[in-house]
Design an enzyme around this catalytic site. Structure first.
Site, mmCIF file in Angstrom:
data_model
loop_
_atom_site.group_PDB
_atom_site.id
_atom_site.type_symbol
_atom_site.label_atom_id
_atom_site.label_comp_id
_atom_site.label_asym_id
_atom_site.label_seq_id
_atom_site.Cartn_x
_atom_site.Cartn_y
_atom_site.Cartn_z
ATOM 1 N N ARG A 1 0.822 -1.211 0.000
ATOM 2 C CA ARG A 1 0.000 0.000 0.000
ATOM 3 C C ARG A 1 0.858 1.265 0.000
ATOM 4 O O ARG A 1 0.558 2.226 -0.682
ATOM 5 C CB ARG A 1 -0.872 -0.042 1.252
ATOM 6 C CG ARG A 1 -1.947 0.961 1.294
ATOM 7 C CD ARG A 1 -2.842 0.682 2.483
ATOM 8 N NE ARG A 1 -3.881 -0.281 2.195
ATOM 9 C CZ ARG A 1 -4.331 -1.184 3.069
ATOM 10 N NH1 ARG A 1 -3.810 -1.271 4.275
ATOM 11 N NH2 ARG A 1 -5.291 -2.005 2.731
ATOM 12 N N GLY B 1 -11.325 -28.888 -8.582
ATOM 13 C CA GLY B 1 -11.642 -28.300 -9.881
ATOM 14 C C GLY B 1 -12.497 -27.057 -9.757
ATOM 15 O O GLY B 1 -12.167 -26.153 -8.992
ATOM 16 N N ALA C 1 -2.257 -20.345 -8.414
ATOM 17 C CA ALA C 1 -3.167 -21.274 -9.113
ATOM 18 C C ALA C 1 -4.383 -20.520 -9.639
ATOM 19 O O ALA C 1 -4.781 -20.684 -10.798
ATOM 20 C CB ALA C 1 -3.612 -22.388 -8.175
ATOM 21 N N ASN D 1 -10.351 -12.349 -4.895
ATOM 22 C CA ASN D 1 -9.041 -12.469 -4.257
ATOM 23 C C ASN D 1 -9.003 -11.799 -2.883
ATOM 24 O O ASN D 1 -8.160 -10.926 -2.632
ATOM 25 C CB ASN D 1 -7.993 -11.820 -5.164
ATOM 26 C CG ASN D 1 -6.867 -12.770 -5.445
ATOM 27 O OD1 ASN D 1 -6.608 -13.697 -4.651
ATOM 28 N ND2 ASN D 1 -6.181 -12.571 -6.553
ATOM 29 N N ARG E 1 -12.325 -24.473 -6.871
ATOM 30 C CA ARG E 1 -12.461 -25.429 -5.780
ATOM 31 C C ARG E 1 -11.163 -26.192 -5.508
ATOM 32 O O ARG E 1 -11.202 -27.370 -5.154
ATOM 33 C CB ARG E 1 -13.605 -26.388 -6.099
ATOM 34 C CG ARG E 1 -14.934 -25.646 -6.371
ATOM 35 C CD ARG E 1 -16.080 -26.589 -6.659
ATOM 36 N NE ARG E 1 -16.335 -27.428 -5.515
ATOM 37 C CZ ARG E 1 -16.531 -28.752 -5.583
ATOM 38 N NH1 ARG E 1 -16.502 -29.365 -6.737
ATOM 39 N NH2 ARG E 1 -16.748 -29.436 -4.487
ATOM 40 N N ASP F 1 -4.760 -17.386 -10.353
ATOM 41 C CA ASP F 1 -4.455 -16.426 -11.419
ATOM 42 C C ASP F 1 -4.216 -17.148 -12.753
ATOM 43 O O ASP F 1 -4.654 -16.673 -13.805
ATOM 44 C CB ASP F 1 -3.239 -15.579 -11.018
ATOM 45 C CG ASP F 1 -3.437 -14.997 -9.625
ATOM 46 O OD1 ASP F 1 -4.490 -14.378 -9.394
ATOM 47 O OD2 ASP F 1 -2.566 -15.195 -8.756
ATOM 48 N N ASN G 1 -8.879 -25.766 -15.418
ATOM 49 C CA ASN G 1 -8.496 -26.676 -14.325
ATOM 50 C C ASN G 1 -7.085 -27.229 -14.556
ATOM 51 O O ASN G 1 -6.296 -27.353 -13.625
ATOM 52 C CB ASN G 1 -9.460 -27.868 -14.250
ATOM 53 C CG ASN G 1 -10.698 -27.563 -13.435
ATOM 54 O OD1 ASN G 1 -10.751 -26.558 -12.717
ATOM 55 N ND2 ASN G 1 -11.695 -28.420 -13.539
HETATM 56 P P1 ATP Z 1 -4.627 -18.425 -5.366
HETATM 57 O O1 ATP Z 1 -3.734 -19.130 -4.400
HETATM 58 O O2 ATP Z 1 -3.952 -18.068 -6.636
HETATM 59 O O3 ATP Z 1 -5.415 -17.283 -4.752
HETATM 60 P P2 ATP Z 1 -7.208 -19.515 -5.457
HETATM 61 O O4 ATP Z 1 -7.354 -19.782 -3.986
HETATM 62 O O5 ATP Z 1 -7.775 -18.299 -6.049
HETATM 63 O O6 ATP Z 1 -5.689 -19.563 -5.772
HETATM 64 P P3 ATP Z 1 -7.704 -22.305 -6.050
HETATM 65 O O7 ATP Z 1 -9.073 -22.876 -5.969
HETATM 66 O O8 ATP Z 1 -6.719 -22.682 -5.009
HETATM 67 O O9 ATP Z 1 -7.820 -20.732 -6.281
HETATM 68 O O10 ATP Z 1 -7.059 -22.751 -7.439
HETATM 69 C C1 ATP Z 1 -7.587 -22.367 -8.691
HETATM 70 C C2 ATP Z 1 -7.769 -23.571 -9.588
HETATM 71 O O11 ATP Z 1 -6.502 -24.233 -9.788
HETATM 72 C C3 ATP Z 1 -8.708 -24.638 -9.028
HETATM 73 O O12 ATP Z 1 -10.059 -24.337 -9.350
HETATM 74 C C4 ATP Z 1 -8.183 -25.886 -9.734
HETATM 75 O O13 ATP Z 1 -8.653 -25.930 -11.065
HETATM 76 C C5 ATP Z 1 -6.668 -25.640 -9.766
HETATM 77 N N1 ATP Z 1 -5.990 -26.174 -8.573
HETATM 78 C C6 ATP Z 1 -5.644 -25.505 -7.460
HETATM 79 N N2 ATP Z 1 -5.018 -26.313 -6.563
HETATM 80 C C7 ATP Z 1 -4.968 -27.531 -7.141
HETATM 81 C C8 ATP Z 1 -4.443 -28.812 -6.747
HETATM 82 N N3 ATP Z 1 -3.838 -28.995 -5.560
HETATM 83 N N4 ATP Z 1 -4.573 -29.858 -7.586
HETATM 84 C C9 ATP Z 1 -5.185 -29.710 -8.793
HETATM 85 N N5 ATP Z 1 -5.692 -28.536 -9.225
HETATM 86 C C10 ATP Z 1 -5.597 -27.453 -8.427
HETATM 87 MG MG MG Z 2 -7.335 -16.333 -5.377
#
Ligand code: ATP
Ligand code: MG
Length: 326
Positions: free
Chosen positions: A113, A236, A261, A172, A232, A263, A287
């Site tokens: 910030r 997925g 993940a 986020n 999720r 992003d 996914n």
């Molecule tokens: P970030 O850490 O970037 O904020 P996020 O919390 O926004 O991530 P997640 O649900 O963790 O989002 O991950 C986004 C997508 O990546 C999931 O919907 C899935 O498709 C894939 N993904 C995340 N973690 C895994 C995993 N351990 N194994 C397989 N696929 C995963």
């Molecule tokens: Mg996120």
């Protein structure tokens, strides 16, 4: 002036991430760090989009220091247009320190910030940059920074809509940056304009107080035809559009570092929409990209190319065919 005109524009914080090398090393004790790694959710998104072949540009701010050079070099190497990286005088590049606990949770200390990342100037964003824009991607973490950031995002949003472009929003939630009730307030005007919303399942719940995913998505999105994707993790994603739900299972991979993940998933989802694929194919592609993102240490290191995603998709098809046969 000769100005780049990207199709995908991402706006937001640029920072380097400095992380504990292993889990269970909290930030309130001395210990080792690894990094600096190029980071910031919007910067990871932009890199992932460029690796997937999208013509991507970035609007952000860095300091005139080594970390700022690292980010500029990163964007240049990845093919992200960095012509709109501002350098406000007397501010250092943003930094985030990250530690993982033994159950996979993350703790952050943010210096953003009050760093260059928080000094985005709306009046330095040229309208001409948006002439070819198809998608603007905004992260809630940017909206949580300060008024500068929100005003800059609002200008980018208006310039995008004026060109017929679409808005993608990843809430986020980073509650280290802003409490939940304030987060809801700053997100509200951007939710109204979103064509694509990419919360995690738990973010959708926290933003709406709804445990039922369908009701949560109905409360979140307001634009007709908007797509809401609930991320999720290993399970997925679930895609909602016009009241229809489509569940798409995740890929089994070894998770080394979960950062980024979401992003990479978002960038891949937009790549699929840009290719006009059916939503089921878009979700599988995203996914696969998200799964590949977690297989490497570092926020951007796992962001895949289109070929790497295709290899994983093909391997999965072969595995399923084999299981059917036996
Ligand atoms: P970030 O850490 O970037 O904020 P996020 O919390 O926004 O991530 P997640 O649900 O963790 O989002 O991950 C986004 C997508 O990546 C999931 O919907 C899935 O498709 C894939 N993904 C995340 N973690 C895994 C995993 N351990 N194994 C397989 N696929 C995963
Ligand atoms: Mg996120």
């Amino acid at each position: 002036m000769n100005i780049s005109k990207p199709e995908i524009i991402c706006i937001g914080e640029v920072l380097v991430e400095i992380m504990r090398p292993a889990a269970g090393q909290p930030l309130d004790q001395p210990g080792e760090f690894r990094g600096p790694f190029a980071s910031g959710a919007p910067a990871i998104f932009a890199t992932a989009a460029a690796r997937l072949g999208l013509k991507t540009g970035f609007i952000g701010a860095v300091g005139a220091d080594a970390f700022g050079r690292l980010m500029r070099n990163c964007f240049e190497a990845e093919g992200v247009d960095a012509s709109q990286l501002q350098t406000p005088s007397s501010y250092a590049t943003g930094v985030a320190f990250v530690a993982y606990d033994d159950s996979g949770g993350r703790e952050f200390v943010f210096h953003i910030r009050h760093a260059a990342a928080g000094q985005l100037a709306a009046d330095q964003i040229p309208a001409a940059y948006f002439e070819n824009v198809k998608w603007l991607h905004i992260s809630g973490s940017t909206l949580a920074l300060n008024t500068n950031s929100r005003t800059a995002c609002q200008r980018a949003l208006e310039l995008t809509l004026a060109q017929g472009g679409k808005i993608s929003l990843d809430p986020n939630l980073r509650l280290e940056l802003m409490p939940l009730d304030e987060f809801r307030r700053v997100l509200a005007p951007f939710l109204d304009s979103a064509d694509l919303l990419l919360p995690t399942e738990s973010e959708a719940q926290r933003l709406t107080d709804e445990t039922d995913p369908r009701r949560a998505t109905q409360k979140l999105a307001h634009k007709p035809g908007a797509i809401i994707v609930l991320k999720r993790g290993p399970q997925g994603c679930a895609i909602f559009q016009d009241g229809e739900r489509l569940d798409i299972s995740g890929f089994a991979v070894e998770e080394i570092d979960p950062t980024g993940a979401g992003d990479c998933f978002s960038a891949a989802f937009i790549a699929g929409l840009q290719a006009s694929w059916p939503l089921k194919q878009v979700g599988r592609f995203a996914n696969a990209a998200g799964a590949l993102a977690v297989t490497k240490l570092g926020p951007m290191e796992g962001a895949p190319t289109i070929q790497q995603v295709e290899i994983l998709l093909t391997a999965e098809i072969a595995k399923n065919a084999e299981q059917k046969y036996h």
